[in-house]
Scaffold this active site. Structure first.
Site, PDB file in Angstrom:
ATOM      1  N   ARG A 243      60.287  -7.991  48.251  1.00 51.78           N
ATOM      2  CA  ARG A 243      59.795  -7.914  46.577  1.00 51.78           C
ATOM      3  C   ARG A 243      59.313  -9.212  46.244  1.00 51.78           C
ATOM      4  NH1 ARG A 243      59.546  -3.918  43.798  1.00 51.78           N
ATOM      5  NH2 ARG A 243      61.533  -2.975  44.525  1.00 51.78           N
TER       6      ARG A 243
ATOM      7  N   ARG B   7      53.717  -3.060  55.413  1.00 49.30           N
ATOM      8  CA  ARG B   7      54.306  -3.843  54.496  1.00 49.30           C
ATOM      9  C   ARG B   7      55.783  -4.251  55.308  1.00 49.30           C
ATOM     10  NH1 ARG B   7      56.211  -2.154  48.378  1.00 49.30           N
ATOM     11  NH2 ARG B   7      57.101  -0.248  49.063  1.00 49.30           N
TER      12      ARG B   7
ATOM     13  N   HIS C 217      49.291  -6.101  46.593  1.00 50.79           N
ATOM     14  CA  HIS C 217      50.088  -6.042  45.466  1.00 50.79           C
ATOM     15  C   HIS C 217      50.698  -7.165  44.787  1.00 50.79           C
ATOM     16  CE1 HIS C 217      53.588  -4.385  43.454  1.00 50.79           C
ATOM     17  NE2 HIS C 217      53.247  -3.094  43.589  1.00 50.79           N
TER      18      HIS C 217
ATOM     19  N   ASP D 131      52.837   0.481  33.733  1.00 46.72           N
ATOM     20  CA  ASP D 131      52.537   0.880  35.236  1.00 46.72           C
ATOM     21  C   ASP D 131      51.175   1.625  34.989  1.00 46.72           C
ATOM     22  OD1 ASP D 131      54.489   2.267  37.722  1.00 46.72           O
ATOM     23  OD2 ASP D 131      52.451   1.471  37.763  1.00 46.72           O
TER      24      ASP D 131
ATOM     25  N   GLU E 288      47.263  -6.350  40.488  1.00 45.82           N
ATOM     26  CA  GLU E 288      47.085  -5.633  42.234  1.00 45.82           C
ATOM     27  C   GLU E 288      45.852  -5.349  42.196  1.00 45.82           C
ATOM     28  OE1 GLU E 288      51.402  -3.634  41.008  1.00 45.82           O
ATOM     29  OE2 GLU E 288      50.094  -2.672  42.523  1.00 45.82           O
TER      30      GLU E 288
HETATM   31  O1  TA6 Z   1      52.278  -1.116  41.479  1.00 44.99           O
HETATM   32  C1  TA6 Z   1      53.208  -0.457  40.732  1.00 44.99           C
HETATM   33  C2  TA6 Z   1      53.975   0.353  41.526  1.00 44.99           C
HETATM   34  O2  TA6 Z   1      53.560   1.577  42.124  1.00 44.99           O
HETATM   35  C3  TA6 Z   1      55.211   0.788  40.611  1.00 44.99           C
HETATM   36  O3  TA6 Z   1      55.049   1.928  40.303  1.00 44.99           O
HETATM   37  C4  TA6 Z   1      56.493   0.307  41.388  1.00 44.99           C
HETATM   38  O4  TA6 Z   1      57.161   1.285  42.241  1.00 44.99           O
HETATM   39  C5  TA6 Z   1      56.096  -0.792  42.028  1.00 44.99           C
HETATM   40  O5  TA6 Z   1      54.485  -0.429  42.511  1.00 44.99           O
HETATM   41  C6  TA6 Z   1      56.794  -1.327  43.159  1.00 44.99           C
HETATM   42  O6  TA6 Z   1      57.098  -0.458  44.184  1.00 44.99           O
HETATM   43  P1  TA6 Z   1      58.052  -0.722  45.365  1.00 44.99           P
HETATM   44  O7  TA6 Z   1      57.871   0.341  46.445  1.00 44.99           O
HETATM   45  O8  TA6 Z   1      57.648  -2.165  46.027  1.00 44.99           O
HETATM   46  O9  TA6 Z   1      59.236  -0.981  44.771  1.00 44.99           O
END
Ligand code: TA6
Length: 301
Positions: A74, A100, A167, A211, A270
């Protein structure tokens, strides 16, 4: 292609500009020029850090980030491909695609007086997850700005469609002093209102979970990071969507890897093709999604 740090340094290292080391439990490439630097993990071809000239770290990274755990780290700039978000039809498939969390190979390293560059190739395709033929490359160029470019080539005999995102997790001084400009007037899909389509005519301020998948967006977004006295500018090519996300308090607690008050120190902006913005590639066609990030210092607005 070589993967671990020693082999990579023997084969690819470019002087003081690009070298490899084991860090966070995995192999990373360090890019360094004069007084700016970047770090790219081979897992996920994920940029983990960008330190521009004259400003602090631009990317947020989880305090518990670990590579090699078989799941995405993350923070930084995860690569979401060949679908953004949950799989459109099969909930059992991993969110944000499968590249990823997997290792990429080093394809090329180069540097000149002004820039350091690395290109990574993805080769670990899995027909069960995605029954198409493609070549995928991620290029990172460190210069006055950080450029990240994701290129998809259809190497098969049939067209395929994809959604995707770089992202980006931006590090900010305090979310209470953040304003996101450049998306005013764009419609967005609100993921917190079951996909309802909304519109915002004002810059975005964040004081709760956000979001949103903005559609048909322009190619420049500015994040005013008032607490750090800077503006983080993202300019894009090949992107028709921009996602803005902050998990805020409850979701951060559920995620468990945001650290103490992590949500106050980050905002995701993103660079994407998501929602209705689907990319379809004919055999032999290619598409590049790219972003350039830079920090403009001196803005305390
Ligand atoms: O980009 C926003 C999103 O789609 C949120 O809904 C949240 O799920 C975030 O991505 C992070 O996703 P991840 O799978 O990395 O926890």
């Amino acid at each position: 292609m070589a993967r671990d740090a020693d082999k990579l340094n023997a084969r690819f290292a470019a002087g003081d500009a690009v070298w490899f080391e084991e860090r966070l439990g995995g192999c990373v490439a360090n890019l360094r020029m004069a007084d700016y630097s970047a770090v790219v993990a081979l897992q996920g071809a994920q940029v983990l850090s960008f330190f521009p000239r004259g400003s602090g770290e631009v990317l947020w990274l989880s305090p518990v980030a670990r590579l090699g755990a078989g799941k995405a780290v993350r923070g930084g700039i995860p690569v979401c491909w060949p679908w953004f978000g949950p799989h459109p039809h099969e909930a059992s498939k991993p969110a944000h695609g499968f590249v990823r969390a997997r290792n990429w190979s080093v394809a090329e390293v180069a540097s000149d007086g002004d820039e350091a560059r690395i290109a990574l190739a993805f080769e670990d395709f899995d027909e069960a997850l995605w029954p198409h033929k493609a070549a995928l490359q991620l290029e990172v160029i460190l210069g006055e700005t950080l450029r990240v470019a994701l290129t998809t080539l259809n190497t098969g005999v049939a067209p395929f469609s994809l959604t995707q995102a770089l992202h980006t997790y931006l590090r900010v001084g305090d979310i209470a002093h953040v304003r996101v400009e450049g998306l005013e007037g764009s419609h967005y899909i609100d993921q917190l209102q079951a996909g309802r389509v909304c519109e915002s005519s004002r810059p975005i301020v964040i004081d709760a979970e956000v979001d949103r998948i903005y559609q048909d967006t322009a190619d420049r977004v500015c994040v005013h990071d008032g607490a750090e006295g800077r503006v983080i500018e993202i300019t894009t090519t090949g992107s028709r969507s921009t996602v803005v996300w902050n998990p805020w308090i409850e979701k951060s607690a559920r995620l468990g890897d945001m650290g103490e008050d992590g949500y106050r120190r980050m905002v995701c902006v993103e660079t994407a093709n998501a929602g209705r913005d689907v990319i379809t590639l004919e055999p032999g066609a290619h598409h590049t999604l790219s972003l350039d990030i830079r920090a403009l210092v001196g803005d305390r607005r």
